[in-house]
Write a protein that holds these residues in place. Structure first.
Motif, PDB file in Angstrom:
ATOM      1  N   ASP A 103       0.821  -1.204   0.000  1.00 61.78           N
ATOM      2  CA  ASP A 103       0.000   0.000   0.000  1.00 61.78           C
ATOM      3  C   ASP A 103       0.857   1.257   0.000  1.00 61.78           C
ATOM      4  OD1 ASP A 103      -2.342  -1.448  -0.051  1.00 61.78           O
ATOM      5  OD2 ASP A 103      -2.783  -1.204   2.092  1.00 61.78           O
ATOM      6  N   GLN A 106       2.313   1.749  -3.462  1.00 59.61           N
ATOM      7  CA  GLN A 106       1.349   2.325  -4.392  1.00 59.61           C
ATOM      8  C   GLN A 106       1.155   3.815  -4.119  1.00 59.61           C
ATOM      9  OE1 GLN A 106      -0.332   0.471  -7.088  1.00 59.61           O
ATOM     10  NE2 GLN A 106      -0.270   2.661  -7.597  1.00 59.61           N
ATOM     11  N   ARG A 107       1.103   4.185  -2.864  1.00 62.03           N
ATOM     12  CA  ARG A 107       0.953   5.603  -2.521  1.00 62.03           C
ATOM     13  C   ARG A 107       2.120   6.418  -3.070  1.00 62.03           C
ATOM     14  NH1 ARG A 107       1.113   8.183   3.606  1.00 62.03           N
ATOM     15  NH2 ARG A 107       1.022  10.375   2.950  1.00 62.03           N
ATOM     16  N   VAL A 109       4.128   5.628  -5.625  1.00 66.17           N
ATOM     17  CA  VAL A 109       4.050   5.632  -7.088  1.00 66.17           C
ATOM     18  C   VAL A 109       2.989   6.629  -7.560  1.00 66.17           C
ATOM     19  CG1 VAL A 109       3.346   4.244  -9.082  1.00 66.17           C
ATOM     20  CG2 VAL A 109       4.964   3.314  -7.406  1.00 66.17           C
ATOM     21  N   ASP A 110       1.832   6.642  -6.913  1.00 66.60           N
ATOM     22  CA  ASP A 110       0.767   7.576  -7.299  1.00 66.60           C
ATOM     23  C   ASP A 110       1.229   9.024  -7.151  1.00 66.60           C
ATOM     24  OD1 ASP A 110      -0.882   5.438  -7.827  1.00 66.60           O
ATOM     25  OD2 ASP A 110      -2.001   5.590  -5.943  1.00 66.60           O
ATOM     26  N   ALA A 111       1.936   9.316  -6.062  1.00 70.03           N
ATOM     27  CA  ALA A 111       2.417  10.679  -5.828  1.00 70.03           C
ATOM     28  C   ALA A 111       3.423  11.098  -6.888  1.00 70.03           C
ATOM     29  CB  ALA A 111       3.047  10.777  -4.438  1.00 70.03           C
ATOM     30  N   ARG A 113       3.701   9.893  -9.980  1.00 65.89           N
ATOM     31  CA  ARG A 113       3.032  10.056 -11.271  1.00 65.89           C
ATOM     32  C   ARG A 113       2.235  11.361 -11.320  1.00 65.89           C
ATOM     33  NH1 ARG A 113       1.312   3.627 -11.868  1.00 65.89           N
ATOM     34  NH2 ARG A 113       3.210   3.009 -12.996  1.00 65.89           N
ATOM     35  N   GLU A 114       1.618  11.714 -10.208  1.00 63.83           N
ATOM     36  CA  GLU A 114       0.866  12.968 -10.183  1.00 63.83           C
ATOM     37  C   GLU A 114       1.799  14.168 -10.331  1.00 63.83           C
ATOM     38  OE1 GLU A 114      -2.213  15.421  -7.256  1.00 63.83           O
ATOM     39  OE2 GLU A 114      -1.620  13.366  -6.770  1.00 63.83           O
ATOM     40  N   ASP A 306       4.949  -0.506 -11.603  1.00 64.65           N
ATOM     41  CA  ASP A 306       3.878  -1.455 -11.282  1.00 64.65           C
ATOM     42  C   ASP A 306       4.454  -2.796 -10.837  1.00 64.65           C
ATOM     43  OD1 ASP A 306       1.950   0.422 -11.829  1.00 64.65           O
ATOM     44  OD2 ASP A 306       1.498  -0.330 -13.842  1.00 64.65           O
TER      45      ASP A 306
END
Length: 328
Positions: A103, A106-107, A109-111, A113-114, A306
């Protein structure tokens, strides 16, 4: 040889020192180092010929001479320190294990990418000449269809009171420090994991000391991984296919040799490979980071984000099953 990007080293421990030495060996440029302890940062900078030393990580990520931040703090702090660098708009290379949970991975990676910054897990093994050559042999069909990976990473580490390795708040344990290499190797050659069977020895504080897992991969292959921080092991690995096998010498996760045998060769090696380069080999991952950034890529095709998250989720399940087996 590239000196275009300035590297900021976040943390001044042993792995940071090894990376700094190999940066220089590879012709890359360390611009700054940061540590919670200003004196330690200054000593590190002096030892490795780094122009700037910062007390505190905020100062490091704010340094305009830093383009890429290498996070070399304990696993437990990777998310916090990576998010700090992402907010500052810096590209990132983050020591493995990437985080402590899927988790959190993923957090992160999301940050990234944003924000639109490059991020890669520092799984340096994937970029060593030995692994590049092994992937070329597999891609060429020299092993036939790869169906099995077996890997062991076992060392007798410092488990004395006060050691980070037995401290749960610092991400201690054999899986995050050692087992990650085995799981990453299996994932690289066999792809996503569909089923997991694991067991291990976990102490009263919840820290795993040794463990093993059988992984069934979605493509039909199987892998076996063993890891320990309290016993010595073979530290070998094999990548086996329907027509041949690659046998990686100890320590498989470092810059080592391999032998490839074909099914018709019996005990004779069809090919031997011995790498030749300066340093430990951590400069190859730095070169990949710089290559990707120069090409406008926000992640590496060799160590995709990923896949890093998927590997962390596999390790989540291994950790859960080790705790369950230890209670039994």
């Amino acid at each position: 040889m590239s000196t275009s990007l300035g590297w900021g080293i976040l943390g001044a421990g042993g792995i940071a020192g090894a990376f700094a030495r190999d940066l220089s060996t590879g012709g890359h440029r360390a611009a700054a180092v940061g540590s919670r302890d200003g004196e330690r940062a200054r000593a590190f900078a002096s030892k490795h010929g780094i122009p700037a030393a910062h007390e505190g990580y905020e100062a490091l990520v704010s340094d305009p001479s830093v383009d890429v931040v290498y996070v070399a703090t304990p696993h437990s702090h990777h998310l916090e320190h990576a998010l700090l660098a992402i907010e500052a708009g810096k590209h990132l290379l983050i020591e493995k294990a990437f985080t402590t949970t899927g988790d959190d991975a993923q957090r992160l990676v999301d940050a990234a990418r944003e924000k639109g910054v490059f991020v890669m897990e520092a799984m340096w093994t994937r970029f060593l000449p030995t692994m590049v050559a092994a992937r070329e042999r597999v891609a060429a069909g020299d092993l036939g269809e790869v169906v099995s990976v077996v890997a062991d990473h076992s060392q007798m580490l410092d488990l004395s009171p006060g050691s980070r390795l037995i401290e749960p708040s610092l991400g201690g344990g054999a899986l995050l420090d050692l087992g990650v290499y085995c799981v990453s190797l299996a994932h690289a050659f066999l792809g996503p994991v569909a089923r997991i069977r694991a067991a291990g020895v976990v102490d009263d504080a919840g820290v795993d000391h040794r463990g093993a897992a059988i992984l069934e991969h979605a493509g039909g292959g199987m892998s076996t991984v063993t890891f320990s921080m309290e016993t010595l092991g073979s530290n070998r690995a094999t990548i086996a296919g329907t027509e041949g096998v690659i046998e990686l010498d100890p320590s498989f996760y470092g810059s080592t040799a391999y032998r490839r045998r074909h099914e018709s060769d019996h005990d004779e090696a069809a090919e031997s490979f011995t790498p030749e380069h300066e340093g430990r080999g951590m400069q190859f991952q730095a070169a990949e980071v710089e290559r990707c950034i120069a090409a406008g890529q926000l992640e590496s095709p060799t160590m995709p984000l990923d896949e890093t998250v998927a590997i962390m989720r596999v390790m989540d399940e291994i950790a859960t099953q080790m705790r369950d087996s230890s209670r039994g």
